[in-house]
Design an enzyme around this catalytic site. Sequence first.
Site, PDB file in Angstrom:
ATOM      1  N   ASN A 116       5.241  22.338 -18.629  1.00 51.00           N
ATOM      2  CA  ASN A 116       4.251  23.117 -19.357  1.00 51.00           C
ATOM      3  C   ASN A 116       2.984  23.270 -18.517  1.00 51.00           C
ATOM      4  O   ASN A 116       2.622  22.397 -17.738  1.00 51.00           O
ATOM      5  CB  ASN A 116       3.931  22.463 -20.705  1.00 51.00           C
ATOM      6  CG  ASN A 116       2.769  21.491 -20.628  1.00 51.00           C
ATOM      7  OD1 ASN A 116       1.599  21.898 -20.685  1.00 51.00           O
ATOM      8  ND2 ASN A 116       3.087  20.206 -20.467  1.00 51.00           N
ATOM      9  N   PHE A 120      -4.499  23.197 -22.423  1.00 52.67           N
ATOM     10  CA  PHE A 120      -5.329  22.734 -23.549  1.00 52.67           C
ATOM     11  C   PHE A 120      -5.684  23.883 -24.488  1.00 52.67           C
ATOM     12  O   PHE A 120      -6.844  24.074 -24.878  1.00 52.67           O
ATOM     13  CB  PHE A 120      -6.623  22.073 -23.055  1.00 52.67           C
ATOM     14  CG  PHE A 120      -6.461  20.728 -22.416  1.00 52.67           C
ATOM     15  CD1 PHE A 120      -5.276  20.032 -22.475  1.00 52.67           C
ATOM     16  CD2 PHE A 120      -7.539  20.149 -21.755  1.00 52.67           C
ATOM     17  CE1 PHE A 120      -5.149  18.776 -21.887  1.00 52.67           C
ATOM     18  CE2 PHE A 120      -7.425  18.892 -21.161  1.00 52.67           C
ATOM     19  CZ  PHE A 120      -6.229  18.214 -21.221  1.00 52.67           C
ATOM     20  N   SER A 183      -4.133  15.457 -17.559  1.00 52.77           N
ATOM     21  CA  SER A 183      -3.321  16.670 -17.580  1.00 52.77           C
ATOM     22  C   SER A 183      -3.479  17.404 -16.255  1.00 52.77           C
ATOM     23  O   SER A 183      -4.594  17.525 -15.738  1.00 52.77           O
ATOM     24  CB  SER A 183      -3.753  17.595 -18.718  1.00 52.77           C
ATOM     25  OG  SER A 183      -3.145  18.865 -18.585  1.00 52.77           O
ATOM     26  N   ASN A 185      -3.120  20.568 -15.868  1.00 55.67           N
ATOM     27  CA  ASN A 185      -3.271  21.990 -16.157  1.00 55.67           C
ATOM     28  C   ASN A 185      -4.702  22.454 -16.376  1.00 55.67           C
ATOM     29  O   ASN A 185      -4.926  23.615 -16.716  1.00 55.67           O
ATOM     30  CB  ASN A 185      -2.413  22.361 -17.374  1.00 55.67           C
ATOM     31  CG  ASN A 185      -0.939  22.083 -17.128  1.00 55.67           C
ATOM     32  OD1 ASN A 185      -0.412  22.396 -16.072  1.00 55.67           O
ATOM     33  ND2 ASN A 185      -0.283  21.454 -18.096  1.00 55.67           N
ATOM     34  N   THR A 186      -5.666  21.556 -16.221  1.00 54.97           N
ATOM     35  CA  THR A 186      -7.080  21.919 -16.267  1.00 54.97           C
ATOM     36  C   THR A 186      -7.677  21.604 -14.902  1.00 54.97           C
ATOM     37  O   THR A 186      -7.685  20.440 -14.494  1.00 54.97           O
ATOM     38  CB  THR A 186      -7.832  21.149 -17.364  1.00 54.97           C
ATOM     39  OG1 THR A 186      -7.315  21.536 -18.645  1.00 54.97           O
ATOM     40  CG2 THR A 186      -9.326  21.459 -17.323  1.00 54.97           C
ATOM     41  N   LYS A 222      -5.819   7.952 -21.204  1.00 56.83           N
ATOM     42  CA  LYS A 222      -4.458   8.351 -20.856  1.00 56.83           C
ATOM     43  C   LYS A 222      -4.407   8.709 -19.377  1.00 56.83           C
ATOM     44  O   LYS A 222      -5.186   9.548 -18.914  1.00 56.83           O
ATOM     45  CB  LYS A 222      -4.010   9.551 -21.700  1.00 56.83           C
ATOM     46  CG  LYS A 222      -2.535   9.916 -21.513  1.00 56.83           C
ATOM     47  CD  LYS A 222      -2.087  10.924 -22.558  1.00 56.83           C
ATOM     48  CE  LYS A 222      -0.584  11.190 -22.478  1.00 56.83           C
ATOM     49  NZ  LYS A 222      -0.130  12.105 -23.544  1.00 56.83           N
ATOM     50  N   ASN A 251       1.035  10.421 -18.696  1.00 55.23           N
ATOM     51  CA  ASN A 251       1.046  11.855 -18.972  1.00 55.23           C
ATOM     52  C   ASN A 251       2.179  12.517 -18.177  1.00 55.23           C
ATOM     53  O   ASN A 251       3.041  11.837 -17.625  1.00 55.23           O
ATOM     54  CB  ASN A 251      -0.327  12.447 -18.588  1.00 55.23           C
ATOM     55  CG  ASN A 251      -0.711  13.638 -19.451  1.00 55.23           C
ATOM     56  OD1 ASN A 251       0.127  14.472 -19.793  1.00 55.23           O
ATOM     57  ND2 ASN A 251      -1.984  13.739 -19.789  1.00 55.23           N
TER      58      ASN A 251
END
Length: 366
Positions: A116, A120, A183, A185-186, A222, A251
């Site tokens: 993915n 967010f 994450s 993705n940021t 996390k 994660n």
Amino acid sequence: MYKTLFNLVFRKMDPEKAHHLAFFWIRLIASVPGLRSLVRLVLAPRDRALRTTALGLDLPGPFGLAAGFDKDGLGIDGLAMLGFDYVEIGTVTGEPQPGNPQPRLFRLVEDRALINRMGFNNQGSARVAARLAARPHTTSTPVLGVNIGKTKVVEEADAIADYVKSTERLAKHADYLVVNVSSPNTPGLRNLQAVSHLGPLLHEVRKAADRSTPHHVPLLVKIAPDLADEDVDAVADLALELGLDGIIATNTTIGREGLTAPAAQVEAIGMGGLSGAPLRERSLEVLRRLRARTEGRLTLVSVGGIETAEDAWQRITAGADLVQGYSAFIYEGPFWMRRMHRGLSARLRAAGFRTLAEAVGSAKTA
């Protein structure tokens, strides 16, 4: 039956659309009180031997739904109806944001995995806080974790203020709070895992949580599976130094090692965090390292590649106080938690433990 439905319907659908459809039906069923009770009776039988206390919270069992499935707190009761012992919502950011362009969620069915790059996508901390404030609380209200992250447009230098904003809005509604700095993705988010950045961030979030509510809200961080071992140790030491309540490990990963899916398919998907079965070994390694480093002084929540009761049992005996899952839920369906609970109950009794707490970390001396 679910596997047939998955292969005939969901597998042919865009994964994000399939998610929204399934989540709609979960929420719809949960909105009918009598039907919700019936489904809970079938899918969420409780064995009192699995009851556990962690983070100062009394839980019906150790297995929760990881953040990512319910980003905005829309279906907490419906997810508890399916048997999850606690539900973690989010990731929620200070400001609402649409996330990355679609498509942004992909299945690797052969590997029992997902990739993915959602980014967010969520309604923002103000709206989520208002929704949580309006929820009725009863004796059956599930334990709720709230996972917070950085708004994409916020510069790294202003990240602390962004996390503090979300904390001030959400801490009073959370049974525990999670700072997500892992994450992929940021842009720039994982830079915050460096202890030089993480220490001040966690210190300010703790202060903000204490200002926001008179009771202690457990605070966890996390981390990513991609951290080097020495960085895992450094985060553990920092958590102990700051008096954090726990660590969630791990994660998603940016790695692509060990996949059986065709390389061309994986390459075509592109960037994003990989979750599911391929994370199993590294997530377990990180857990064992954290347990050895912290010696039971922190609550450890293990997530990543947990599909079966045996997987969950291995994490518990390796030192996890709690476990979480998400990707396997997509492949296993609504009876997943029922099988998990039955399998954990059988393993607990076969090992001769009276309570789940006795099993935590027992593999060290077994």
